[in-house]
Design an enzyme around this catalytic site. Structure first.
Site, PDB file in Angstrom:
ATOM      1  N   LYS A  89       0.839  -1.210   0.000  1.00  0.00           N
ATOM      2  CA  LYS A  89       0.000   0.000   0.000  1.00  0.00           C
ATOM      3  C   LYS A  89       0.870   1.253   0.000  1.00  0.00           C
ATOM      4  CE  LYS A  89      -2.797   0.884   3.710  1.00  0.00           C
ATOM      5  NZ  LYS A  89      -2.663   2.268   4.195  1.00  0.00           N
ATOM      6  N   ASP A 132       1.591  -1.329  11.870  1.00  0.00           N
ATOM      7  CA  ASP A 132       0.272  -1.775  11.394  1.00  0.00           C
ATOM      8  C   ASP A 132      -0.023  -3.229  11.765  1.00  0.00           C
ATOM      9  OD1 ASP A 132      -0.197   0.721  10.295  1.00  0.00           O
ATOM     10  OD2 ASP A 132       0.608   0.166   8.335  1.00  0.00           O
TER      11      ASP A 132
HETATM   12  C1  S3P Z   1       2.285   4.721   6.269  1.00  0.00           C
HETATM   13  C2  S3P Z   1       2.842   5.017   7.487  1.00  0.00           C
HETATM   14  C3  S3P Z   1       2.303   4.557   8.765  1.00  0.00           C
HETATM   15  C4  S3P Z   1       1.320   3.414   8.596  1.00  0.00           C
HETATM   16  C5  S3P Z   1       0.367   3.631   7.457  1.00  0.00           C
HETATM   17  C6  S3P Z   1       1.113   3.843   6.155  1.00  0.00           C
HETATM   18  C7  S3P Z   1       2.900   5.273   5.046  1.00  0.00           C
HETATM   19  O1  S3P Z   1       1.652   5.635   9.415  1.00  0.00           O
HETATM   20  O2  S3P Z   1       0.596   3.202   9.786  1.00  0.00           O
HETATM   21  O3  S3P Z   1      -0.495   2.501   7.323  1.00  0.00           O
HETATM   22  O4  S3P Z   1       2.594   4.782   3.935  1.00  0.00           O
HETATM   23  O5  S3P Z   1       3.702   6.201   5.163  1.00  0.00           O
HETATM   24  P1  S3P Z   1       2.499   6.652  10.340  1.00  0.00           P
HETATM   25  O6  S3P Z   1       3.656   7.036   9.538  1.00  0.00           O
HETATM   26  O7  S3P Z   1       1.619   7.827  10.614  1.00  0.00           O
HETATM   27  O8  S3P Z   1       2.820   5.870  11.570  1.00  0.00           O
END
Ligand code: S3P
Length: 441
Positions: A24, A324
């Site tokens: 993702k 996550d």
């Molecule tokens: C992500 C960073 C994470 C993660 C999210 C995706 C990203 O969040 O929890 O599902 O793609 O940069 P945080 O950076 O706010 O912890």
């Protein structure tokens, strides 16, 4: 009426091979960064799920051409490094924190006006963490007066943003990436330091696109290109499988007796592999094969078989590497011998839902007394009985998938609001049912 998904118990082990959909985080970044080039970029194994489609919608509204060849394959053609154009209507980030936070960073330096909205969950999530460093760079972003929240408007400043040195109080890849993307257009280099290093996909992809990005310890430095031509997207990007999606099958196969699974082409970027470290520490049998690098990202095939797990302790230092995966690690912990103690996980309270509270509440419905909620973590008592019952996903994709694995490994479970899986893994229930059916034959 609330939609409910019935998950059947797996009567014997999960076996065979499964393909894990694209990462993702990398899918979002591939569309955003390809959209800043001027030549078509062919993206393969793109995650065709609601969150990444929010990014596609936003980039299209900014004048980027996106053509889907198949669900998971597309070409993105931008109009150059300064080619984004003012959107005709409000930009919608949906449920996606990554779309919102990264795009605010990218739009803050642009010479046009834009407005962002999102769904109810996203509107409750903190945004000040991104607005503070961007304001220090000179950006003008205004939100609702009560909490600087959605809808947010980004107003052109009439001049370049300042490069800054930012000491972030949170280990968040979304905050770091927003500052780096704004820094791409600043008048001088920008540095971001984090308390613990978060996922580094933005840095790796920018490096692959010709931008100078350097790391020293917990700090990362971006040097804005002197000439636009220095920004050179590749012709092709292949997105690795998402280790956060693989995690459901790594845990399921570890705790369902008789399982033996092969998960192909999974991203094993070291800033994401905390789940492998913790599962191995719990006694899991997981091995990596066929390791290789594609587009600056490491990939491997992961094989996993059932094992007797035991409880572990972990905290803030590893948290960004498995942020996550706490809901699915809680499933592993409930099946393990002894207690698991998780601390330093306060960030989970500001995810799609308050995940610490959601885990304690929902796991508690089918296994009373097994989970204690701490202010910044959880204590999970292993090997307590898990019985059937109805649980709620809280509209959170990772809760829905974790509860499904918990149910498949026990006597089955009924999940309210299961369609949240479409946020990151639309084929999840089909793959789970196929494994459980195969195991009945
Ligand atoms: C992500 C960073 C994470 C993660 C999210 C995706 C990203 O969040 O929890 O599902 O793609 O940069 P945080 O950076 O706010 O912890």
């Amino acid at each position: 009426m609330t939609e409910v998904k019935k998950i059947a118990p797996a009567l014997c082990g999960w076996t065979g091979e499964i393909d894990i959909p694209g990462d993702k985080s990398i899918s979002h970044r591939s569309v955003m960064l390809a959209g800043l080039g001027s030549t078509p970029v062919h993206i393969k194994n793109f995650l065709h799920a609601a969150d990444c489609l929010s990014t596609v919608g936003v980039m299209r509204a900014l004048g980027t051409r996106v053509d889907f060849l198949k669900e998971d394959e597309l070409t993105v053609t931008g109009r150059g490094f300064r080619g984004l154009s003012e959107p005709a209507s409000i930009l919608d980030a949906g449920n996606s924190g990554t779309t919102l936070r990264l795009m605010i960073g990218l739009l803050a330096p642009q010479p046009f006006f834009s407005v962002f909205t999102g769904d109810a969950s996203l509107s409750r999530r903190p945004i000040g963490r991104v607005l503070r460093p961007l304001s220090a760079m000179g950006a003008r972003i205004y939100g609702r007066s009560d909490n600087n929240n959605l809808p947010l408007s980004i107003v052109p400043t009439g001049r370049k943003l300042n490069g800054i040195t930012y000491d972030s109080p949170v280990a968040s890849a979304q905050v770091k990436s927003a500052v780096l993307l704004a820094g791409l257009y600043a008048d001088a280099p920008t540095s971001v330091t984090e308390p613990f290093v978060s996922r580094d996909h933005t840095e790796r992809m920018l490096t692959g696109f010709g931008i100078r990005v350097e790391r020293t310890g917990r700090s990362v430095h971006i040097f804005p290109p002197e000439h636009e031509e220095e920004y050179r997207p590749p012709e092709e990007i292949t997105v690795p499988g998402d280790i956060s999606s693989a995690a459901y099958f790594l845990v399921g196969a570890s705790i369902i007796a008789g399982s033996r699974l092969l998960l192909k082409n999974v991203g094993v970027n070291p800033t994401r592999t905390g789940i492998l470290d913790i599962l191995n520490e719990m006694g899991a049998h997981i091995s990596q094969r066929n390791e290789r690098t594609s587009g600056g990202e490491r990939m491997a095939d992961l094989s996993v078989e059932a094992a007797d797990l035991h409880g572990v302790r972990f905290g803030a230092d590893i948290m960004p590497r498995l942020i996550d995966e706490i809901p699915i690690l809680a499933v592993a912990a409930i099946s393990a011998e002894g207690d698991t103690v998780i601390t330093g996980a306060g960030e989970l309270r500001v995810k799609e839902t308050d995940r610490l509270h959601a885990i304690a509440t929902e796991f508690g419905k089918v296994s009373q007394g097994s989970v204690e909620e701490l202010e910044d973590g959880l204590v999970i008592h292993g090997k307590r009985p898990v019985h059937g019952g109805q649980v709620d996903s809280h509209g959170d994709h990772r809760m829905a998938m974790s509860l499904a694995v918990l149910g498949a490994a026990a006597g089955g479970i009924d999940i309210e609001d299961p369609s949240s899986v479409n946020i990151s893994y639309p084929s999840f229930f089909t793959q789970l049912e196929r494994l459980s059916k195969a195991s009945e034959e």
